[in-house]
Design an enzyme around this catalytic site. Sequence first.
Site, PDB file in Angstrom:
ATOM      1  N   LYS A  96      -9.208  -8.547  -3.396  1.00 12.76           N
ATOM      2  CA  LYS A  96      -8.782  -9.750  -2.691  1.00 12.76           C
ATOM      3  C   LYS A  96      -9.269  -9.757  -1.243  1.00 12.76           C
ATOM      4  O   LYS A  96      -9.040  -8.803  -0.508  1.00 12.76           O
ATOM      5  CB  LYS A  96      -7.248  -9.864  -2.718  1.00 12.76           C
ATOM      6  CG  LYS A  96      -6.752 -11.235  -2.224  1.00 12.76           C
ATOM      7  CD  LYS A  96      -5.239 -11.322  -2.247  1.00 12.76           C
ATOM      8  CE  LYS A  96      -4.614 -10.999  -0.922  1.00 12.76           C
ATOM      9  NZ  LYS A  96      -5.061 -11.843   0.196  1.00 12.76           N
ATOM     10  N   LEU A 139      -0.136  -9.970  -3.153  1.00 16.43           N
ATOM     11  CA  LEU A 139      -0.431  -9.442  -1.821  1.00 16.43           C
ATOM     12  C   LEU A 139      -0.312 -10.613  -0.853  1.00 16.43           C
ATOM     13  O   LEU A 139      -0.623 -11.753  -1.202  1.00 16.43           O
ATOM     14  CB  LEU A 139      -1.852  -8.865  -1.757  1.00 16.43           C
ATOM     15  CG  LEU A 139      -2.183  -7.679  -2.666  1.00 16.43           C
ATOM     16  CD1 LEU A 139      -3.656  -7.308  -2.525  1.00 16.43           C
ATOM     17  CD2 LEU A 139      -1.306  -6.479  -2.345  1.00 16.43           C
ATOM     18  N   ASP A 140       0.131 -10.338   0.382  1.00 14.97           N
ATOM     19  CA  ASP A 140       0.167 -11.389   1.398  1.00 14.97           C
ATOM     20  C   ASP A 140      -1.228 -12.001   1.546  1.00 14.97           C
ATOM     21  O   ASP A 140      -2.237 -11.328   1.310  1.00 14.97           O
ATOM     22  CB  ASP A 140       0.577 -10.816   2.759  1.00 14.97           C
ATOM     23  CG  ASP A 140       2.022 -10.340   2.796  1.00 14.97           C
ATOM     24  OD1 ASP A 140       2.768 -10.641   1.840  1.00 14.97           O
ATOM     25  OD2 ASP A 140       2.389  -9.668   3.772  1.00 14.97           O
ATOM     26  N   ALA A 141      -1.267 -13.247   1.996  1.00 15.87           N
ATOM     27  CA  ALA A 141      -2.558 -13.926   2.170  1.00 15.87           C
ATOM     28  C   ALA A 141      -3.488 -13.133   3.075  1.00 15.87           C
ATOM     29  O   ALA A 141      -4.705 -13.083   2.845  1.00 15.87           O
ATOM     30  CB  ALA A 141      -2.337 -15.331   2.735  1.00 15.87           C
ATOM     31  N   THR A 143      -3.431  -9.833   3.576  1.00 10.98           N
ATOM     32  CA  THR A 143      -3.578  -8.438   3.159  1.00 10.98           C
ATOM     33  C   THR A 143      -4.697  -8.386   2.126  1.00 10.98           C
ATOM     34  O   THR A 143      -4.730  -9.201   1.201  1.00 10.98           O
ATOM     35  CB  THR A 143      -2.281  -7.893   2.559  1.00 10.98           C
ATOM     36  OG1 THR A 143      -1.255  -7.903   3.556  1.00 10.98           O
ATOM     37  CG2 THR A 143      -2.459  -6.462   2.071  1.00 10.98           C
TER      38      THR A 143
END
Length: 309
Positions: A96, A139-141, A143
């Site tokens: 990501k 996952l956070d945007a 991260t």
Amino acid sequence: MGDLRSLPVPDGLEGERADAALSRLFGLSRGRAAEVIAAGDMLLDGREAAKSDRLHAGAWLEVTLPPPPAAPAPVPEAVPGMGILYEDDDIVVVDKPIGVAAHPTTGWTGPTILGGLLGAGHTIATSGAAERQGIVHRLDANTTGAMVVAKSEIAYSRLKRAFKERRIDKRYQALVQGHPDPFRGTVDAPIDRHPAGDGRFAVVAGGKPSVTHYDTAEAFRAASLLDIDLETGRTHQIRVHMSAIRHPIVGDLAYGADPTLAARLGMTHQWLHAARLGFEHPTRGEWVQFESPYPDDLARALEIVSDES
């Protein structure tokens, strides 16, 4: 139609403002809680509450919660920088990039992993809510790193259970300010929404149990590179726990990081990377493990802080 909840005010909310208490009890933002109260949908011992009212333990609370706003359906799209670490008939492991959310949510207008996979022609499991199909963890945007998405229905159900039962090896790396003492330790502190109601989370008495293990991999003059193992997976957990021990993640201005250091290292977001992900393959049964290399901005920041030491 709203969802009616009735309960006595818990002892832990004695003296709290009505809007803050509503936010803590039901996970609403402070603004959303104020809207509920303004609509007359919060009663204390049978009378409408005002947002500034102070609660008394044992008072009878009746709240009509609004239905959650519907999240938009995923839209197939091109997501630059999104890599594939592994794929078979059951799973796809994504590398990501920064600035990409796991799936659509209300208020998020940027790219998503789900949209990127659909746009690239990948088949995704249809289990779960339409906007979260195939998503078994997030996952956070901002991260980066390894994230698995289910392609088959059996993979979805088995991976969801594995995450719930903590049978997943999730290893992160974080560059934090200063030098944690001890160099290796555990942060065991409950997390819930920040009382400010601004989207952040915080260590809050009565919050959800949250446990983070860390180990210093390398110490620099101004920062430390930590290996992090999560026992639980709360929203913003690593960011909150590192801030709570006064070693915020470099670049994480929302949780107290030094903007001067962030600027010097060229960081516009938190230096946090999901470096390794391991789990039992949902259909083959064997243990599989995937590693994600540092993206360019994290590698560059690490090089600068190392050269300064």
